[in-house]
Design an enzyme around this catalytic site. Structure first.
Site, short mmCIF file in Angstrom:
data_model
loop_
_atom_site.label_atom_id
_atom_site.label_comp_id
_atom_site.label_asym_id
_atom_site.label_seq_id
_atom_site.Cartn_x
_atom_site.Cartn_y
_atom_site.Cartn_z
N MET A 76 188.50 -12.37 12.36
CA MET A 76 188.87 -10.97 12.36
C MET A 76 188.57 -10.31 13.71
O MET A 76 187.88 -10.87 14.56
CB MET A 76 188.14 -10.23 11.25
CG MET A 76 188.50 -10.70 9.85
SD MET A 76 187.59 -9.84 8.55
CE MET A 76 188.26 -8.18 8.69
N HIS A 77 189.11 -9.10 13.89
CA HIS A 77 188.74 -8.15 14.94
C HIS A 77 189.25 -8.48 16.33
O HIS A 77 189.13 -7.64 17.23
CB HIS A 77 187.22 -7.98 15.02
CG HIS A 77 186.52 -7.77 13.72
ND1 HIS A 77 186.83 -6.73 12.88
CD2 HIS A 77 185.51 -8.47 13.13
CE1 HIS A 77 186.03 -6.80 11.82
NE2 HIS A 77 185.24 -7.84 11.94
N ASP A 232 189.42 -13.93 7.57
CA ASP A 232 188.81 -15.19 7.14
C ASP A 232 187.91 -15.02 5.92
O ASP A 232 187.93 -15.86 5.01
CB ASP A 232 188.05 -15.85 8.29
CG ASP A 232 187.09 -14.93 9.01
OD1 ASP A 232 186.91 -13.76 8.61
OD2 ASP A 232 186.50 -15.38 10.01
#
Length: 482
Positions: A76-77, A232
Protein backbone atom coordinates in the site's frame (compact mmCIF):
# COMPACT_ATOMS: atom_id res chain seq x y z
CA UNK A 1 -9.05 -21.30 -12.30
CA UNK A 2 -8.34 -17.86 -10.83
CA UNK A 3 -5.02 -16.05 -10.64
CA UNK A 4 -4.01 -13.77 -7.79
CA UNK A 5 -0.94 -11.54 -8.16
CA UNK A 6 0.56 -9.88 -5.08
CA UNK A 7 3.02 -7.03 -5.74
CA UNK A 8 4.93 -7.05 -2.47
CA UNK A 9 7.96 -5.13 -1.29
CA UNK A 10 10.44 -7.99 -1.47
CA UNK A 11 8.87 -9.84 -4.38
CA UNK A 12 5.87 -10.62 -6.57
CA UNK A 13 3.87 -13.77 -5.92
CA UNK A 14 1.41 -15.36 -8.35
CA UNK A 15 -1.03 -17.99 -7.07
CA UNK A 16 -3.64 -19.93 -9.03
CA UNK A 17 -6.60 -21.50 -7.21
CA UNK A 18 -9.39 -23.74 -8.40
CA UNK A 19 -13.07 -22.89 -7.79
CA UNK A 20 -12.95 -24.78 -4.48
CA UNK A 21 -10.12 -22.53 -3.28
CA UNK A 22 -7.30 -25.07 -3.47
CA UNK A 23 -3.89 -23.80 -4.59
CA UNK A 24 -3.01 -25.25 -8.01
CA UNK A 25 0.28 -23.50 -8.80
CA UNK A 26 2.56 -20.71 -7.57
CA UNK A 27 5.25 -18.51 -9.07
CA UNK A 28 7.51 -15.90 -7.50
CA UNK A 29 10.05 -13.27 -8.49
CA UNK A 30 12.24 -11.17 -6.19
CA UNK A 31 12.36 -7.39 -5.83
CA UNK A 32 14.87 -5.09 -4.14
CA UNK A 33 14.42 -1.77 -2.37
CA UNK A 34 16.64 1.24 -3.03
CA UNK A 35 17.56 3.57 -0.13
CA UNK A 36 19.60 6.38 -1.77
CA UNK A 37 19.33 8.67 1.28
CA UNK A 38 18.45 8.32 4.98
CA UNK A 39 14.67 7.83 5.45
CA UNK A 40 14.19 7.11 1.73
CA UNK A 41 12.72 3.87 0.37
CA UNK A 42 12.06 3.54 -3.36
CA UNK A 43 11.47 1.05 -6.16
CA UNK A 44 11.42 1.29 -9.93
CA UNK A 45 7.87 0.61 -11.19
CA UNK A 46 9.39 -1.17 -14.17
CA UNK A 47 10.81 -3.73 -11.72
CA UNK A 48 7.27 -4.50 -10.53
CA UNK A 49 6.21 -5.24 -14.10
CA UNK A 50 9.24 -7.40 -14.88
CA UNK A 51 8.75 -9.36 -11.65
CA UNK A 52 5.04 -9.76 -12.39
CA UNK A 53 5.77 -11.19 -15.81
CA UNK A 54 8.41 -13.51 -14.35
CA UNK A 55 6.11 -14.76 -11.58
CA UNK A 56 3.20 -15.39 -13.96
CA UNK A 57 5.32 -17.08 -16.60
CA UNK A 58 6.77 -19.34 -13.90
CA UNK A 59 3.32 -20.96 -13.69
CA UNK A 60 2.77 -24.08 -15.82
CA UNK A 61 1.48 -23.22 -19.29
CA UNK A 62 -1.56 -25.49 -18.94
CA UNK A 63 -2.52 -23.72 -15.70
CA UNK A 64 -2.21 -20.30 -17.31
CA UNK A 65 -4.48 -21.39 -20.16
CA UNK A 66 -7.20 -22.30 -17.65
CA UNK A 67 -7.28 -18.93 -15.85
CA UNK A 68 -10.72 -17.25 -16.05
CA UNK A 69 -10.04 -14.16 -13.96
CA UNK A 70 -7.22 -12.24 -12.29
CA UNK A 71 -7.10 -10.29 -9.05
CA UNK A 72 -4.38 -7.96 -7.77
CA UNK A 73 -3.00 -7.31 -4.30
CA UNK A 74 -0.10 -5.10 -3.42
CA UNK A 75 1.96 -3.07 -1.02
CA UNK A 76 0.00 0.00 0.00
CA UNK A 77 0.72 3.75 -0.02
CA UNK A 78 3.41 3.80 -2.72
CA UNK A 79 3.39 7.02 -4.78
CA UNK A 80 3.75 6.12 -8.46
CA UNK A 81 3.77 9.36 -10.41
CA UNK A 82 2.94 9.23 -14.12
CA UNK A 83 3.29 11.92 -16.76
CA UNK A 84 1.12 12.60 -19.78
CA UNK A 85 2.49 9.50 -21.53
CA UNK A 86 1.59 7.30 -18.51
CA UNK A 87 5.27 6.62 -17.84
CA UNK A 88 6.75 7.03 -14.35
CA UNK A 89 8.36 10.41 -13.74
CA UNK A 90 10.60 9.15 -10.92
CA UNK A 91 11.05 6.02 -8.77
CA UNK A 92 8.03 5.15 -6.65
CA UNK A 93 8.17 6.34 -3.03
CA UNK A 94 7.24 3.35 -0.84
CA UNK A 95 5.14 2.76 2.25
CA UNK A 96 8.17 2.62 4.57
CA UNK A 97 9.68 5.87 3.31
CA UNK A 98 9.96 8.47 6.09
CA UNK A 99 11.12 11.62 4.31
CA UNK A 100 7.76 13.46 4.41
CA UNK A 101 7.38 13.85 8.18
CA UNK A 102 7.40 17.68 7.92
CA UNK A 103 4.75 17.54 5.20
CA UNK A 104 2.49 15.54 7.52
CA UNK A 105 2.23 18.54 9.85
CA UNK A 106 1.60 20.76 6.83
CA UNK A 107 -1.21 18.51 5.61
CA UNK A 108 -2.85 18.40 9.05
CA UNK A 109 -2.83 22.22 9.08
CA UNK A 110 -4.15 22.55 5.51
CA UNK A 111 -6.92 19.96 5.98
CA UNK A 112 -8.41 20.22 9.50
CA UNK A 113 -11.11 17.76 8.38
CA UNK A 114 -8.46 15.10 7.63
CA UNK A 115 -9.09 12.92 10.68
CA UNK A 116 -12.83 12.95 10.20
CA UNK A 117 -12.83 12.29 6.44
CA UNK A 118 -9.73 10.13 5.95
CA UNK A 119 -10.16 8.51 9.41
CA UNK A 120 -6.39 8.49 9.97
CA UNK A 121 -3.46 10.58 11.10
CA UNK A 122 -1.13 12.02 8.49
CA UNK A 123 1.90 9.72 8.51
CA UNK A 124 4.97 9.76 6.26
CA UNK A 125 4.10 6.30 4.98
CA UNK A 126 0.82 7.48 3.45
CA UNK A 127 0.66 8.75 -0.11
CA UNK A 128 -0.61 12.32 0.28
CA UNK A 129 2.36 13.68 2.31
CA UNK A 130 4.71 12.20 -0.28
CA UNK A 131 3.10 14.38 -2.97
CA UNK A 132 3.60 17.47 -0.82
CA UNK A 133 7.26 16.49 -0.47
CA UNK A 134 7.57 16.15 -4.24
CA UNK A 135 5.87 19.53 -4.71
CA UNK A 136 8.41 21.15 -2.38
CA UNK A 137 11.59 19.33 -3.41
CA UNK A 138 10.96 18.25 -7.03
CA UNK A 139 8.57 20.93 -8.34
CA UNK A 140 9.25 20.09 -11.98
CA UNK A 141 8.17 16.49 -11.35
CA UNK A 142 5.05 17.58 -9.47
CA UNK A 143 4.06 19.93 -12.26
CA UNK A 144 4.27 17.05 -14.76
CA UNK A 145 2.11 14.62 -12.73
CA UNK A 146 -1.01 13.59 -14.62
CA UNK A 147 -1.85 10.43 -12.66
CA UNK A 148 -0.99 9.05 -9.23
CA UNK A 149 -1.24 5.27 -8.90
CA UNK A 150 -0.56 2.79 -6.14
CA UNK A 151 1.87 -0.06 -6.93
CA UNK A 152 -0.62 -2.77 -7.83
CA UNK A 153 -2.65 -0.27 -9.86
CA UNK A 154 0.38 0.60 -11.95
CA UNK A 155 0.65 -3.10 -12.74
CA UNK A 156 -3.08 -3.08 -13.57
CA UNK A 157 -2.49 -0.23 -16.02
CA UNK A 158 0.21 -2.26 -17.75
CA UNK A 159 -2.08 -5.30 -17.83
CA UNK A 160 -5.35 -3.69 -18.91
CA UNK A 161 -4.80 -0.08 -19.92
CA UNK A 162 -7.26 0.92 -17.19
CA UNK A 163 -6.62 3.34 -14.31
CA UNK A 164 -8.54 1.98 -11.32
CA UNK A 165 -7.95 1.41 -7.62
CA UNK A 166 -9.96 -0.56 -5.10
CA UNK A 167 -11.12 1.37 -2.04
CA UNK A 168 -9.11 -0.67 0.49
CA UNK A 169 -5.87 0.42 -1.19
CA UNK A 170 -7.14 3.92 -1.95
CA UNK A 171 -8.03 4.43 1.74
CA UNK A 172 -4.31 4.44 2.51
CA UNK A 173 -3.65 7.54 0.43
CA UNK A 174 -5.37 10.07 2.79
CA UNK A 175 -7.35 11.28 -0.23
CA UNK A 176 -10.34 8.95 0.23
CA UNK A 177 -13.50 9.72 2.18
CA UNK A 178 -13.34 6.37 3.96
CA UNK A 179 -16.97 6.37 5.10
CA UNK A 180 -18.27 7.25 1.62
CA UNK A 181 -15.71 5.01 -0.17
CA UNK A 182 -14.96 7.73 -2.74
CA UNK A 183 -12.31 10.37 -3.37
CA UNK A 184 -12.50 13.58 -1.35
CA UNK A 185 -12.11 16.67 -3.52
CA UNK A 186 -11.15 18.75 -0.47
CA UNK A 187 -8.35 16.42 0.63
CA UNK A 188 -7.02 16.20 -2.91
CA UNK A 189 -7.02 19.98 -3.16
CA UNK A 190 -4.99 20.20 0.07
CA UNK A 191 -2.12 18.55 -1.82
CA UNK A 192 -2.62 20.49 -5.06
CA UNK A 193 -4.31 17.61 -6.89
CA UNK A 194 -7.72 16.90 -8.37
CA UNK A 195 -10.00 13.93 -8.99
CA UNK A 196 -8.87 13.92 -12.64
CA UNK A 197 -5.42 12.75 -11.48
CA UNK A 198 -6.84 9.81 -9.54
CA UNK A 199 -7.75 6.35 -10.82
CA UNK A 200 -11.38 5.27 -10.80
CA UNK A 201 -12.40 3.98 -7.33
CA UNK A 202 -13.90 0.48 -7.35
CA UNK A 203 -14.72 -2.29 -4.90
CA UNK A 204 -12.26 -5.17 -4.69
CA UNK A 205 -14.74 -7.65 -6.14
CA UNK A 206 -15.69 -5.40 -9.09
CA UNK A 207 -14.37 -6.06 -12.58
CA UNK A 208 -11.90 -3.20 -13.18
CA UNK A 209 -10.59 -4.08 -16.63
CA UNK A 210 -9.75 -6.83 -19.10
CA UNK A 211 -6.33 -8.29 -19.84
CA UNK A 212 -4.91 -6.65 -22.96
CA UNK A 213 -4.69 -8.86 -26.02
CA UNK A 214 -0.90 -8.59 -26.31
CA UNK A 215 -0.37 -9.42 -22.62
CA UNK A 216 -2.84 -12.30 -22.83
CA UNK A 217 -0.92 -13.72 -25.80
CA UNK A 218 2.42 -13.30 -24.04
CA UNK A 219 1.12 -15.02 -20.89
CA UNK A 220 -0.70 -17.77 -22.76
CA UNK A 221 -4.13 -16.72 -21.46
CA UNK A 222 -7.44 -15.48 -22.74
CA UNK A 223 -8.50 -11.82 -22.41
CA UNK A 224 -9.88 -12.44 -18.95
CA UNK A 225 -11.43 -9.94 -16.50
CA UNK A 226 -9.20 -8.29 -13.89
CA UNK A 227 -10.82 -7.57 -10.51
CA UNK A 228 -10.29 -4.49 -8.39
CA UNK A 229 -8.32 -6.51 -5.86
CA UNK A 230 -7.06 -5.09 -2.57
CA UNK A 231 -4.30 -3.59 -0.55
CA UNK A 232 -2.05 -6.35 0.71
CA UNK A 233 -3.53 -6.57 4.20
CA UNK A 234 -7.16 -6.45 3.11
CA UNK A 235 -6.49 -9.00 0.38
CA UNK A 236 -4.64 -11.17 2.88
CA UNK A 237 -7.69 -11.01 5.12
CA UNK A 238 -9.95 -12.11 2.26
CA UNK A 239 -7.50 -14.92 1.57
CA UNK A 240 -7.89 -16.39 5.05
CA UNK A 241 -11.58 -15.72 5.62
CA UNK A 242 -11.35 -12.58 7.77
CA UNK A 243 -14.50 -11.18 6.19
CA UNK A 244 -17.01 -10.53 8.99
CA UNK A 245 -17.20 -8.19 11.94
CA UNK A 246 -14.67 -9.13 14.64
CA UNK A 247 -12.55 -11.52 12.57
CA UNK A 248 -8.84 -10.76 13.10
CA UNK A 249 -5.43 -11.71 11.77
CA UNK A 250 -1.74 -11.15 12.40
CA UNK A 251 0.38 -10.71 9.28
CA UNK A 252 4.10 -11.35 9.74
CA UNK A 253 5.61 -10.04 6.54
CA UNK A 254 8.18 -7.30 5.99
CA UNK A 255 5.89 -5.28 8.23
CA UNK A 256 3.73 -6.62 11.04
CA UNK A 257 0.00 -5.95 10.96
CA UNK A 258 -2.85 -6.73 13.31
CA UNK A 259 -6.03 -6.53 11.23
CA UNK A 260 -9.61 -6.59 12.56
CA UNK A 261 -12.64 -6.54 10.24
CA UNK A 262 -15.44 -4.19 11.29
CA UNK A 263 -19.03 -3.76 10.11
CA UNK A 264 -18.68 0.00 10.32
CA UNK A 265 -15.92 2.59 10.15
CA UNK A 266 -14.27 2.68 13.57
CA UNK A 267 -11.56 5.35 13.62
CA UNK A 268 -8.99 5.98 16.38
CA UNK A 269 -6.37 8.27 14.84
CA UNK A 270 -5.13 9.50 18.24
CA UNK A 271 -3.47 6.11 18.85
CA UNK A 272 -2.16 5.84 15.26
CA UNK A 273 -4.66 3.03 14.60
CA UNK A 274 -5.46 2.77 10.89
CA UNK A 275 -9.10 2.64 9.80
CA UNK A 276 -9.61 1.71 6.15
CA UNK A 277 -12.19 0.22 3.81
CA UNK A 278 -12.05 -3.56 3.45
CA UNK A 279 -11.67 -4.95 -0.07
CA UNK A 280 -15.22 -6.31 0.15
CA UNK A 281 -18.34 -4.11 -0.06
CA UNK A 282 -19.91 -2.76 3.14
CA UNK A 283 -16.95 -3.71 5.33
CA UNK A 284 -14.15 -1.72 6.92
CA UNK A 285 -11.20 -2.65 9.09
CA UNK A 286 -8.86 -1.43 11.80
CA UNK A 287 -5.12 -2.06 11.74
CA UNK A 288 -2.21 -1.65 14.07
CA UNK A 289 0.79 -1.36 11.75
CA UNK A 290 4.42 -1.98 12.66
CA UNK A 291 6.91 -1.14 9.95
CA UNK A 292 9.51 -3.83 10.74
CA UNK A 293 8.53 -7.40 11.61
CA UNK A 294 9.88 -10.42 9.71
CA UNK A 295 12.40 -8.11 8.04
CA UNK A 296 14.05 -7.84 11.49
CA UNK A 297 14.65 -11.59 11.41
CA UNK A 298 16.46 -11.39 8.08
CA UNK A 299 18.44 -8.35 9.28
CA UNK A 300 19.43 -10.08 12.52
CA UNK A 301 20.43 -13.26 10.68
CA UNK A 302 22.94 -11.22 8.67
CA UNK A 303 24.09 -9.43 11.82
CA UNK A 304 24.99 -12.61 13.73
CA UNK A 305 26.22 -14.55 10.71
CA UNK A 306 23.30 -16.97 10.53
CA UNK A 307 22.64 -18.64 7.18
CA UNK A 308 19.04 -17.46 7.19
CA UNK A 309 15.84 -17.18 9.17
CA UNK A 310 15.68 -20.90 10.04
CA UNK A 311 19.13 -20.81 11.63
CA UNK A 312 18.29 -17.63 13.53
CA UNK A 313 15.17 -19.26 14.98
CA UNK A 314 17.21 -22.30 16.02
CA UNK A 315 19.87 -20.17 17.68
CA UNK A 316 17.24 -18.09 19.47
CA UNK A 317 15.58 -21.26 20.73
CA UNK A 318 18.88 -22.39 22.22
CA UNK A 319 18.88 -19.18 24.30
CA UNK A 320 15.25 -19.55 25.38
CA UNK A 321 12.37 -17.14 25.85
CA UNK A 322 13.05 -14.30 28.27
CA UNK A 323 16.26 -15.81 29.64
CA UNK A 324 18.50 -12.82 28.90
CA UNK A 325 18.20 -9.13 29.81
CA UNK A 326 18.71 -7.89 26.24
CA UNK A 327 16.02 -5.70 24.66
CA UNK A 328 15.64 -5.03 20.94
CA UNK A 329 13.69 -2.03 19.61
CA UNK A 330 12.53 -3.05 16.12
CA UNK A 331 12.24 0.43 14.65
CA UNK A 332 14.52 -0.12 11.67
CA UNK A 333 12.28 2.03 9.44
CA UNK A 334 10.63 4.15 12.14
CA UNK A 335 7.25 3.16 13.55
CA UNK A 336 3.55 3.77 12.99
CA UNK A 337 1.33 2.27 15.71
CA UNK A 338 1.24 3.61 18.36
CA UNK A 339 4.06 6.16 18.01
CA UNK A 340 3.71 7.63 14.49
CA UNK A 341 7.43 8.38 14.46
CA UNK A 342 9.26 8.16 11.15
CA UNK A 343 12.59 9.21 12.63
CA UNK A 344 12.97 6.81 15.55
CA UNK A 345 15.41 3.99 14.88
CA UNK A 346 16.01 0.57 16.33
CA UNK A 347 18.60 -0.53 18.81
CA UNK A 348 19.75 -3.05 21.38
CA UNK A 349 19.61 -2.19 25.06
CA UNK A 350 20.90 -3.88 28.24
CA UNK A 351 23.78 -5.76 26.63
CA UNK A 352 26.41 -7.17 28.98
CA UNK A 353 29.54 -9.33 28.97
CA UNK A 354 27.39 -12.46 28.78
CA UNK A 355 25.46 -11.35 25.68
CA UNK A 356 25.78 -13.93 22.91
CA UNK A 357 24.58 -14.03 19.29
CA UNK A 358 21.94 -16.50 20.45
CA UNK A 359 20.59 -14.07 23.05
CA UNK A 360 20.61 -11.28 20.48
CA UNK A 361 18.57 -13.50 18.16
CA UNK A 362 16.04 -14.16 20.92
CA UNK A 363 15.90 -10.44 21.79
CA UNK A 364 14.97 -9.66 18.18
CA UNK A 365 12.06 -12.13 18.27
CA UNK A 366 10.90 -10.68 21.58
CA UNK A 367 11.28 -7.07 20.42
CA UNK A 368 9.02 -7.58 17.41
CA UNK A 369 6.54 -9.36 19.68
CA UNK A 370 6.55 -6.49 22.18
CA UNK A 371 5.92 -3.96 19.39
CA UNK A 372 2.96 -6.03 18.21
CA UNK A 373 1.73 -6.16 21.81
CA UNK A 374 1.67 -2.35 21.76
CA UNK A 375 -0.65 -2.64 18.75
CA UNK A 376 -2.97 -5.06 20.51
CA UNK A 377 -3.08 -2.72 23.51
CA UNK A 378 -4.22 0.35 21.54
CA UNK A 379 -6.77 -1.68 19.55
CA UNK A 380 -8.27 -2.84 22.82
CA UNK A 381 -8.20 0.71 24.15
CA UNK A 382 -10.25 1.76 21.10
CA UNK A 383 -12.96 -0.77 22.01
CA UNK A 384 -11.93 -3.64 19.74
CA UNK A 385 -11.78 -7.11 21.25
CA UNK A 386 -8.65 -9.05 20.26
CA UNK A 387 -8.69 -12.58 21.65
CA UNK A 388 -7.64 -14.81 18.72
CA UNK A 389 -5.55 -14.01 15.67
CA UNK A 390 -5.19 -16.00 12.47
CA UNK A 391 -1.50 -15.87 11.47
CA UNK A 392 -0.28 -15.35 7.91
CA UNK A 393 2.91 -14.20 6.21
CA UNK A 394 6.44 -15.55 5.87
CA UNK A 395 7.10 -15.16 9.60
CA UNK A 396 4.30 -17.63 10.27
CA UNK A 397 6.62 -20.52 9.41
CA UNK A 398 8.27 -20.57 12.86
CA UNK A 399 6.30 -22.31 15.58
CA UNK A 400 8.94 -21.32 18.14
CA UNK A 401 8.45 -17.62 17.40
CA UNK A 402 4.72 -18.24 17.78
CA UNK A 403 5.25 -19.22 21.42
CA UNK A 404 7.02 -15.91 22.08
CA UNK A 405 4.35 -13.96 20.20
CA UNK A 406 1.42 -15.60 21.97
CA UNK A 407 2.97 -14.92 25.37
CA UNK A 408 3.80 -11.28 24.58
CA UNK A 409 0.42 -10.52 23.00
CA UNK A 410 -1.55 -12.70 25.44
CA UNK A 411 -3.77 -13.92 22.61
CA UNK A 412 -4.35 -17.30 20.99
CA UNK A 413 -2.69 -17.69 17.58
CA UNK A 414 -4.22 -19.92 14.91
CA UNK A 415 -1.69 -20.84 12.22
CA UNK A 416 -3.36 -21.53 8.90
CA UNK A 417 -2.31 -24.00 6.23
CA UNK A 418 -1.14 -21.99 3.23
CA UNK A 419 -1.39 -18.76 5.22
CA UNK A 420 1.91 -17.50 3.85
CA UNK A 421 0.23 -16.82 0.47
CA UNK A 422 -2.62 -14.79 2.00
CA UNK A 423 -2.63 -11.62 -0.18
CA UNK A 424 -2.24 -13.50 -3.47
CA UNK A 425 -4.88 -16.00 -2.37
CA UNK A 426 -7.22 -13.15 -1.47
CA UNK A 427 -6.64 -11.51 -4.84
CA UNK A 428 -7.55 -14.77 -6.57
CA UNK A 429 -10.73 -15.02 -4.50
CA UNK A 430 -11.68 -11.47 -5.40
CA UNK A 431 -11.28 -12.47 -9.05
CA UNK A 432 -13.56 -15.43 -8.41
CA UNK A 433 -16.20 -13.15 -6.86
CA UNK A 434 -15.91 -10.75 -9.79
CA UNK A 435 -16.29 -13.46 -12.44
CA UNK A 436 -18.61 -16.04 -10.83
CA UNK A 437 -20.46 -14.00 -8.22
CA UNK A 438 -21.38 -15.51 -4.87
CA UNK A 439 -20.91 -14.06 -1.40
CA UNK A 440 -17.70 -13.47 0.57
CA UNK A 441 -18.87 -16.02 3.13
CA UNK A 442 -19.13 -18.64 0.37
CA UNK A 443 -15.89 -17.83 -1.46
CA UNK A 444 -13.56 -16.35 1.17
CA UNK A 445 -13.50 -19.27 3.58
CA UNK A 446 -10.77 -19.78 6.15
CA UNK A 447 -8.17 -22.43 5.27
CA UNK A 448 -7.69 -25.32 7.69
CA UNK A 449 -5.85 -24.57 10.92
CA UNK A 450 -2.39 -26.13 11.03
CA UNK A 451 -1.92 -25.62 14.75
CA UNK A 452 -2.93 -23.30 17.57
CA UNK A 453 -0.51 -21.65 19.99
CA UNK A 454 -2.10 -20.53 23.26
CA UNK A 455 -0.30 -18.18 25.65
CA UNK A 456 1.85 -20.15 28.07
CA UNK A 457 1.25 -18.56 31.47
CA UNK A 458 4.81 -19.19 32.61
CA UNK A 459 6.16 -17.42 29.52
CA UNK A 460 3.66 -14.58 29.94
CA UNK A 461 4.96 -13.96 33.46
CA UNK A 462 8.59 -14.30 32.41
CA UNK A 463 8.17 -11.77 29.60
CA UNK A 464 6.03 -9.26 31.53
CA UNK A 465 8.98 -7.31 33.06
CA UNK A 466 10.76 -7.16 29.71
CA UNK A 467 7.57 -6.01 27.97
CA UNK A 468 7.22 -3.21 30.55
CA UNK A 469 10.87 -2.21 30.01
CA UNK A 470 10.31 -2.22 26.25
CA UNK A 471 7.33 0.11 26.57
CA UNK A 472 9.36 2.42 28.81
CA UNK A 473 12.24 2.56 26.34
CA UNK A 474 10.56 4.44 23.49
CA UNK A 475 9.98 7.77 25.28
CA UNK A 476 13.57 7.62 26.51
CA UNK A 477 15.17 7.14 23.09
CA UNK A 478 12.75 9.14 20.93
CA UNK A 479 14.26 12.57 21.72
CA UNK A 480 17.61 11.32 20.43
CA UNK A 481 16.33 9.77 17.19
CA UNK A 482 16.48 12.78 14.90
Amino acid sequence: MFLGIDIGTSGVKAVVIDPAGAIVAQGTAALTVQRPHPLWSEQDPEAWWQATEAAVRALPAEVRRSVRGIGLAGQMHGATLLGADDRPLRPAILWNDGRSFAECAELEAKAPELHQVAANLAMPGFTAPKLLWVAHHEPEVFAAVRTVLLPKDHVRLRMTGEKASDVSDAAGTLWLDVAKRDWSDDLLAATGLSREQMPRAVEGSDIAGTLRADIAECWGMEKVPVAGGGGDNAAGAAGVGVVKDGDALLSLGTSGVIFVATAELRANPAAAVHAFCHCLPNLWHQMAVHLSAAVCVDWAARLIGAAGAAELFARAESAGVGNGPELFLPYLSGERTPHNDAQVRGGFLRLDHDTTPERLAQAVLEGVAFALADGVRVLRESGTAVERLSVIGGGARSRYWGETLAAALEVELAYLKGGEVGPAMGAARLAQLAVDGGTPAEVCVAPPVSHVVAPDRALVERLAPKRAAFRDAYPRIAPHAA
